[in-house]
Motif scaffolding. Sequence first.
Motif, mmCIF file in Angstrom:
data_model
loop_
_atom_site.group_PDB
_atom_site.id
_atom_site.type_symbol
_atom_site.label_atom_id
_atom_site.label_comp_id
_atom_site.label_asym_id
_atom_site.label_seq_id
_atom_site.Cartn_x
_atom_site.Cartn_y
_atom_site.Cartn_z
ATOM 1 N N ARG A 1 0.835 -1.206 0.000
ATOM 2 C CA ARG A 1 0.000 0.000 0.000
ATOM 3 C C ARG A 1 0.871 1.257 0.000
ATOM 4 O O ARG A 1 0.593 2.222 -0.721
ATOM 5 N N PHE B 1 -10.192 9.213 -5.436
ATOM 6 C CA PHE B 1 -10.445 8.452 -6.649
ATOM 7 C C PHE B 1 -11.571 9.174 -7.392
ATOM 8 O O PHE B 1 -12.682 9.306 -6.863
ATOM 9 N N GLN C 1 -6.075 9.124 -7.889
ATOM 10 C CA GLN C 1 -6.153 8.222 -9.032
ATOM 11 C C GLN C 1 -7.340 8.662 -9.879
ATOM 12 O O GLN C 1 -8.457 8.803 -9.369
ATOM 13 N N LYS D 1 -11.135 -2.008 0.109
ATOM 14 C CA LYS D 1 -10.929 -0.563 -0.058
ATOM 15 C C LYS D 1 -9.483 -0.135 0.227
ATOM 16 O O LYS D 1 -8.896 0.629 -0.559
ATOM 17 N N TRP E 1 -7.057 -0.549 -2.569
ATOM 18 C CA TRP E 1 -7.135 0.286 -3.764
ATOM 19 C C TRP E 1 -5.815 1.030 -3.995
ATOM 20 O O TRP E 1 -5.534 1.480 -5.105
ATOM 21 N N LEU F 1 -13.767 -1.155 -7.359
ATOM 22 C CA LEU F 1 -12.528 -1.118 -8.138
ATOM 23 C C LEU F 1 -12.112 -2.562 -8.398
ATOM 24 O O LEU F 1 -12.153 -3.408 -7.489
ATOM 25 N N TRP G 1 -9.292 -5.302 -10.570
ATOM 26 C CA TRP G 1 -8.153 -5.561 -11.435
ATOM 27 C C TRP G 1 -8.634 -6.512 -12.531
ATOM 28 O O TRP G 1 -9.309 -7.505 -12.248
ATOM 29 N N LYS H 1 -6.568 -1.543 -14.221
ATOM 30 C CA LYS H 1 -7.432 -1.160 -13.106
ATOM 31 C C LYS H 1 -8.686 -0.508 -13.672
ATOM 32 O O LYS H 1 -8.598 0.397 -14.510
ATOM 33 N N PHE I 1 -12.988 0.699 -12.694
ATOM 34 C CA PHE I 1 -14.189 0.765 -11.878
ATOM 35 C C PHE I 1 -15.352 0.256 -12.718
ATOM 36 O O PHE I 1 -15.432 0.549 -13.919
#
Length: 269
Positions: A7, A103, A170, A212, A215, A246, A248, A258, A260
Amino acid sequence: MNLTQQRFFGFQNTPFLWEKSLLELEQFLWTPSKLSIGEKISDTIRLGNYVERLVSYELHQHSSIQVLKENVQIISDKVTLGEIDCLLMDHKEAVHLEIAYKFYLYDATVGSDFLDHWIGPNRRDSLVLKLNKIKNKQFPLLYSKECASFLSELKLKANNIQQRTYFKAQLYIPFGTKIDFKQLNPECVCGFYMDIEQLQKFSDCKFYIPKKLDWLIEPHKDVDWLNFEQAQKRINEFHQKQSAPLCWLKQTNGEILKIFVTWWTVHTS
């Protein structure tokens, strides 16, 4: 590499959302050393608080910075007016630092100009709302009478303190589109978004849905991948709560993206 380090690594590699000034908000631009984090941060706190701990760790490692106070609640008559994220000395200059890691998705149907178009994945917040909150609520808090006594304990006066943001983000753009960037850092774009119908185009791909706090992590292959049907079921569970996860997305060539997946319909025109 443990989760905290993953992270932290992803956080450090996230660019600042803008350089210098945006709507009169100036960034605290610096280049911290690439570090290994030497402490475990609780997995039970919110993402925003988690990022504040990562920034705190960065700041404490820097020889020219002295952190004076963090997460100071400003209270009047038992009512919390707000919180000052961080007060520090950078060399000999006092700085009030407000920290944000966000985000945002680009939706040209929202608002009338480029900054208006950046909204939260669930349409409940936006970049402009956050900028206005910093500018009109968090920064003015420093000049409140309730803050004066706190500053006097540190032998500081509000008029001698610089106010800066530490704002990383992001950014995600609609699938299949290109955006002409203004004011914001295009290097913050790290993926795209789509609705559940558009997701059908990736039925031959694998998926992973991080929690979360994860992320922040840069995608890698060493996770438990879901097939399309499994992922679709999980995503629908999020959508029933009007929550955009989110994900992958691992393509057949091994490339990982990545994305959403929104519960609301995406308009690309």
